[in-house]
Structures are given as structure tokens and as C-alpha cells.
Design an enzyme around this catalytic site. Structure first.
Site, mmCIF file in Angstrom:
data_model
loop_
_atom_site.group_PDB
_atom_site.id
_atom_site.type_symbol
_atom_site.label_atom_id
_atom_site.label_comp_id
_atom_site.label_asym_id
_atom_site.label_seq_id
_atom_site.Cartn_x
_atom_site.Cartn_y
_atom_site.Cartn_z
ATOM 1 C CG HIS A 71 -48.624 113.333 78.408
ATOM 2 N ND1 HIS A 71 -49.843 113.873 78.716
ATOM 3 C CD2 HIS A 71 -48.512 113.389 77.057
ATOM 4 C CE1 HIS A 71 -50.466 114.226 77.596
ATOM 5 N NE2 HIS A 71 -49.670 113.948 76.576
ATOM 6 C CE LYS A 84 -26.078 99.404 73.645
ATOM 7 N NZ LYS A 84 -26.800 98.343 73.145
ATOM 8 C CE LYS A 125 -22.596 90.343 73.119
ATOM 9 N NZ LYS A 125 -23.082 91.683 72.738
ATOM 10 C CD GLU A 157 -26.411 97.743 77.501
ATOM 11 O OE1 GLU A 157 -26.704 96.558 77.523
ATOM 12 O OE2 GLU A 157 -26.130 98.331 76.434
ATOM 13 C CB CYS A 210 -21.489 80.741 84.284
ATOM 14 S SG CYS A 210 -22.270 81.303 85.786
ATOM 15 C CG ASN A 251 -24.001 78.760 82.240
ATOM 16 O OD1 ASN A 251 -24.764 79.505 82.844
ATOM 17 N ND2 ASN A 251 -23.806 78.845 80.933
ATOM 18 N N GLY A 252 -25.963 78.077 85.128
ATOM 19 C CA GLY A 252 -27.412 77.894 85.190
ATOM 20 C C GLY A 252 -27.923 78.016 86.612
ATOM 21 C CD GLU A 301 -29.766 99.483 71.338
ATOM 22 O OE1 GLU A 301 -30.620 99.022 72.092
ATOM 23 O OE2 GLU A 301 -28.612 99.019 71.263
ATOM 24 C CD1 TRP A 337 -22.482 88.195 85.447
ATOM 25 C CD2 TRP A 337 -24.435 87.226 85.946
ATOM 26 N NE1 TRP A 337 -23.457 89.174 85.446
ATOM 27 C CE2 TRP A 337 -24.648 88.611 85.749
ATOM 28 C CE3 TRP A 337 -25.517 86.421 86.275
ATOM 29 C CZ2 TRP A 337 -25.907 89.192 85.864
ATOM 30 C CZ3 TRP A 337 -26.764 87.008 86.392
ATOM 31 C CH2 TRP A 337 -26.952 88.385 86.192
ATOM 32 N NE ARG A 353 -20.874 82.471 78.277
ATOM 33 C CZ ARG A 353 -21.864 81.940 77.583
ATOM 34 N NH1 ARG A 353 -21.860 82.040 76.274
ATOM 35 N NH2 ARG A 353 -22.851 81.310 78.170
#
Ligand code: G6P
Length: 609
Positions: free
Chosen positions: A504, A485, A604, A488, A2, A98-99, A481, A74, A27
């Protein structure tokens, strides 16, 4: 997560609030709204989806007024729809939040017993009702907010208006970011400095548990016990240009191409040909680091991957034991902390809830000290750490982190070299590593030239559903990483394995539909990796190998591609090999037509647990 913007001004604030929300879009969010207070009335507009949809609704029926609050949401409690979008209004109160309020269910039941009815599923509406109850007792808005936040468990940043108090917005924060913007005859609140750069570059950073009251004339901060508190005004170095997309199609692409400069900035005045400067960790830094006997690195997401690379470096060169852990795990278990261990938090934003909580938890666990590697100077993580080393990536807008990662690697490389030198790494070796690190911006610049080849390569992935990334040594985290990417932003299921683990389990997945991407720089493990690649080839898997230009590795014309990357040295190779993987994910996502900068469901800055 948010985003909040609020204003108390003489001019009409709705356009400023909308511009502020647009600056916070990076964000991550799924609905937006704003409310303006004028002549004792509050007008509100909310919409599911993007800020521009809310803006269109506002422009269809605009309203004037100099006091307002706005929000990008969000979803946490309740689906993303208009009813759950902020601002919420209960009685006299209009609020954005926000929270997460952890005790909201109990409070909701109490309030329902008092006759409050709720129109959304959010914890925020409960907070609004509580403030309204406190206003009914004759408290001012500020006093009512103070009384309310004392009853809350959880994390919040809020901005609140009361119908009965024109020209005033009250803000508060605990565990989520909020700052004040100081204009000329106007004041603002925002989740970060970017949201306010269009109106002012003067900001006041709030401490934990601060409550602030803004009007046109002034911004006054109070501590939780209601006492006025003085806080410094900072001048932000952020320029409006830094958050422009310029010629690039997406912020992510811009940020990938900014890496040579961002890395050079992160290294500037911290290292030269003879070594790392001794004072880069602050006045007490050198002395404290000399005592370190081990490190615990804690972070989330991409920052966690940077920590994994650092483990290889610090153990190899400084011979100090390093453990690396995701913050959401670390904070809830009893980690054993040997004497003289340094706690290292890595965070682009410095506001990630789990990383911040882990750092606070570390205070109880008897560390020698804490070091923050972070990109935002006034963030909570930086302010609470003993030592800090800032990455100088500049604002990163794309949700998928790119330049933050390579600048974190640069900062961690400085740390590894500093520790190694203190512990007697041989001079010639040390200087070779320093020379490599100084070459990093140029090496990244060279790697970026692979873009046309990667655009062609991306075609092969457009219709894929899965991909497997392999690496060995410090390139295993690079593979992690790269796979992060890809998943995402392209929504292709991707996994990464240390190549030696192939037999394995993951080898069972390899067939002609499973592309395998291997990170294969020169080094002692290259021959072993080549054997792993043979295992893939033998099962008909399609191979994409990112190999050092000097390495003897061949493509298999039918089912393989080899791309040559000039690593610039074994030490810096992880940072350099990251770049083509970023470009690959980016171009696959572009071809698949996803929302590259704001991928679905992701945020974000993850300021809730
Ligand atoms: C989110 C972001 C990632 C980031 C992670 C940790 O998941 O989408 O890009 O790596 O948070 O964030 P931090 O700001 O602590 O580095």
C-alpha cells in the site's frame, strides 16, 4: 534537556559543578556554563558545545568560591551560542533555568518599559529581571523568587543567586525536575540524583511548586504561599559505578549488554514458575486491576513502542481492549473513556513533560485509576500515580533507549499475565507464558552473542541513506523501535511498516538502494511475512532478515542475509528480537562516526513540551 547543578559549600564549588554537569550530559544539551558567587562578586564562564569546552575555559582562568550554579542548555528560545547559554545575569541576579516560560513575551515587554535591556533571546533572562524587580522592592531572594514564580505560566526548574546574599542559592520547580542534595555542612541542587552522587547520596525530592533555599548549614523548603514545608530525606541507592562506562566504548553499548541483568532484576521476586505474585502492584493493586475493563496506555518515544507491544499481549491473553497513544496527542484531545478504564503511563524518566501532563489530564477524565511503569522511583510520574510497577534498569545514560525498553516490556508482560490470570486464562497456557518470561534474561543473553555477525552486517549500511523495517503482529512495534534506534543515532532515514502494508505504498520505494530489514520470528504470521519478503526480493531490494533459528527461511545469496535469533518462545520474542536491532543501529552509528550517546538535536529527558 537542560541540566542544573548548584552548591552552597565551604570548599570551592566550580569543580563539583563541572563534575555534576558531566553526570547530566546524557540528558542532551548544546551549551554549558557556571557562575560562582564570592566576596559580593559573581564570576561566570559559558561556552557553546560540550561541558569540556566550558571546563577548558574555566581552567584557563579559574576562580574560587563556595556558592555557585551551573547549567547545560538544550536550546529552546534562541540558538545555541554563548550569549544564550546560562547562567544569565540581570542586576543582582544570576540564574539557571530548565523549562519554558509561556508568558515571557508579555513580561519582556513590561520589563523593557521599566528600562531593562536584554542581552539574550531567552525566556530565562526575563525571569532574572523579574526577580531583580522584586528584590528592588526590598524582598529577600527567597521572597523575590516566590513572588516571581507566582507570575509565571509554563514549566521551570531554577537555581538563583543574588549578589547581595552570599552563601545562598534559591531553587524552585514546576513541571521540571529538581532535587536537593544534603551533604555534611553543604547543600546542593541537581536535576537528578546522578548529578549529585559524587557529593552525597542523601536527597530531598521537591514537590510541584516548591521553592527551596539552600545554604551551607541548611535546606529549607517552602510551598508557593511561602509557608515552610517538611520534606523527607531519601537515601539514594545509586552508586557512582552505575554511571561509569567501564570497559565499553559507549554507554549505549554498555546498556545493551546490561539487559539480561536489568530484565532479571525487573522480574525478580515478582514472578516464579507458578505465576506472577499477586502483590506486585502494591496493596490495592490486585483489587483495582480486577475491576479493569480496558486500558489506555500513553507514552512517548521508545516507551510508546513498549506500549504498542503490550496491546498485543493484553488483548491476546487478557481479552481486554487496549488503546495506545502518544502523550502529546492524547493530552490535547477529548479521548472517550469507557467505564472502568485504567490509565497507564510508561516512562523511563518519569519526567517527560507530555506524559506527565497527559497523566494529570487523565485525572479529569474519569479513569478507574492510574498505573505508572517507570524507571525512576522518585520521579513525578511515579509520585502522582495510584499504582506503580518500577522497571529496574538502573540509570540509562545513552539518549537512545535500550535497557529501558526491554525492562518496560518485562514489566508490561507481568501486567499482561496478571490481568490474564485474573480473567481466567487457562492454567496450562498461563504457566507456559510464565515459563517463557522467566527465560527472557537468558534469551537476551543468547541474542547478544550475535554481535560479531552484526558488526559485519553493519558495513552494508554505512553508506545508505534510507532503510525500511518490516514486522507483523507484536513485531511491528519492534520494527518501529528498530527504525527509531537507527535514525536516532546513525541519522539514516528509517521507517517501519506492518509488513502487510508493504503493497500500500512503501513497496514503491524498494530498489537496490533500499535495504529492507524484516523481523521474522516463528508464529502464525511467518508465512505471510515470507510472501512480503518475496515481494521485496522481486524488486531487487536488499533483505536483512532476523529469523527464528527454527524457522524455514532462506537467504538469497546475492541480495539477502538471514540472521538466526533464538526467540525462546512466541510471547517473549518481541523483547529478544529487539536486541539485534539495537546492536545493528549501534554498530552502524559507530562506523559512521556519530556521537552515539548524545546524538545531535536529541535529549534524553524531554522536560519541555
Ligand atoms: C526522549 C528520549 C527517548 C525516550 C523518550 C520518552 O525522546 O530520547 O529515548 O524514549 O524521550 O522518554 P521517557 O523518559 O518518558 O520514557
Amino acid at each position: 534537556m537542560c541540566g542544573i547543578v548548584a552548591a552552597a559549600a565551604q570548599r570551592d564549588v566550580a569543580p563539583l559543578l563541572i563534575a555534576g554537569l558531566k553526570a547530566l550530559e546524557y540528558r542532551g544539551y548544546d551549551s554549558a556554563g557556571l557562575a560562582v558567587l564570592a566576596d559580593g562578586q559573581v564570576r561566570r564562564v559559558r561556552a557553546k558545545g560540550k561541558v569540556r569546552e566550558m571546563e577548558a575555559a574555566y581552567l584557563a582562568d579559574p576562580f574560587p568560591g563556595g556558592t555557585g550554579i551551573a547549567h547545560t542548555r538544550w536550546a529552546t528560545h534562541g540558538v545555541p551560542n554563548e550569549a544564550n547559554a546560562h547562567p544569565h545575569m540581570v542586576g543582582r541576579v544570576t540564574i539557571v533555568h530548565n523549562g519554558i516560560i509561556e508568558n515571557y513575551a508579555a513580561l519582556r515587554t513590561e520589563l523593557q518599559a521599566k528600562g531593562y535591556a536584554f542581552s539574550s533571546e531567552t525566556d530565562t533572562e526575563v525571569m532574572a529581571a523579574l526577580i531583580d524587580v522584586n528584590l528592588s522592592k526590598g524582598l529577600s531572594l527567597r521572597e523575590a523568587v516566590l513572588a516571581t514564580v507566582r507570575e509565571l505560566d509554563g514549566a521551570y526548574a531554577i537555581a538563583v543567586m543574588s549578589r547581595d546574599e552570599p552563601g545562598r542559592v534559591v531553587g524552585a520547580r514546576r513541571g521540571a525536575p529538581l532535587l536537593v542534595g544534603v551533604g555534611i555542612g553543604e547543600h546542593f541542587l541537581g536535576s537528578d540524583a546522578q548529578a549529585l552522587i559524587q557529593v552525597t547520596n542523601k536527597t530531598i525530592y521537591l514537590d510541584e511548586d516548591d521553592v527551596v533555599e539552600i545554604t551551607r548549614e541548611r535546606a529549607q523548603v517552602y510551598t508557593l504561599d511561602g509557608q515552610p514545608a517538611a520534606r523527607d530525606v531519601h537515601e539514594s541507592e545509586l552508586s557512582a559505578d552505575a554511571v561509569e562506562r567501564g570497559e565499553y566504548r559507549h554507554y549505549m553499548q554498555k546498556e545493551i549488554f546490561e539487559q539480561p541483568r536489568a530484565v532479571a532484576d525487573t522480574l525478580e521476586a515478582r514472578i516464579h514458575a507458578h505465576g506472577v505474585l499477586p502483590n506486585i502492584f502494591g496493596v490495592d493493586g490486585e483489587e483495582l486491576l480486577a475491576k479493569v475493563k480496558g486500558l489506555h496506555i500513553v507514552a512517548c518515544g521508545t516507551s510508546y513502542h513498549a506500549g504498542l507491544v503490550a496491546k498485543y499481549w493484553i488483548e491476546d491473553y487478557a481479552r481486554l481492549p487496549v488503546s495506545v497513544e502518544v502523550a502529546s496527542e492524547y493530552r490535547y484531545r477529548e479521548a472517550v473513556v469507557p467505564a472502568d478504564t485504567l490509565f497507564v503511563a510508561i516512562s523511563q524518566s518519569g519526567e517527560t513533560a507530555d506524559t506527565l501532563a497527559a497523566m494529570r489530564e487523565s485525572r479529569r477524565r474519569g479513569y478507574l485509576g492510574t498505573l505508572a511503569i517507570c524507571n525512576v522511583p522518585e520521579s513525578s510520574v511515579v509520585r502522582e500515580a495510584d499504582l506503580k510497577l518500577m522497571t529496574r534498569a538502573g540509570p540509562e545514560i545513552g539518549v537512545a533507549s535500550t535497557k529501558a525498553f526491554t525492562t518496560q516490556l518485562s514489566a508490561l508482560a507481568l501486567l499482561a499475565l496478571h490481568l490474564a490470570r485474573q480473567r481466567g486464562l487457562e492454567q496450562a497456557r498461563y504457566q507456559d507464558l510464565c515459563a517463557q518470561l522467566l527465560r527472557l534474561p537468558r534469551a537476551i543473553d543468547e541474542a547478544l552473542k550475535l554481535e560479531p555477525q552484526i558488526v559485519a552486517l553493519a558495513e552494508r549500511f554505512v553508506h545508505r541513506h534510507h532503510a525500511l523495517f518490516l514486522g507483523r503482529g507484536a513485531h511491528y512495534p519492534v520494527a518501529l523501535e528498530g527504525s527509531l534506534k537507527l535514525k536516532e543515532i546513525s541519522y539514516i532515514h528509517a521507517e517501519a511498516y506492518p509488513a502487510g502494508e508493504l503493497k500500500h505504498g512503501p513497496l514503491a520505494l524498494v530498489d537496490e538502494d533500499m535495504p529492507v530489514i524484516a523481523v521474522a520470528p516463528n508464529g502464525p504470521l511467518l508465512d505471510k511475512l515470507k510472501s512480503n519478503l518475496q515481494e521485496v526480493r522481486a524488486r531487487g531490494g536488499e533483505l536483512v532478515v532476523f529469523a527464528d533459528s527454527a524457522a524455514h527461511i532462506d537467504g538469497n545469496a546475492a541480495r539477502g542475509v538471514v540472521l538466526r535469533v533464538d526467540a525462546g518462545g512466541e510471547f517473549i520474542a518481541p523483547a529478544v528480537f529487539t536486541v539485534p536491532l539495537q546492536l545493528l543501529a549501534y554498530h552502524v552509528a559507530v562506523l559512521r562516526g556519530t556521537d552515539v550517546d548524545q546524538p545531535r538535536n536529541l535529549a534524553k529527558s524531554v522536560t519541555v513540551e
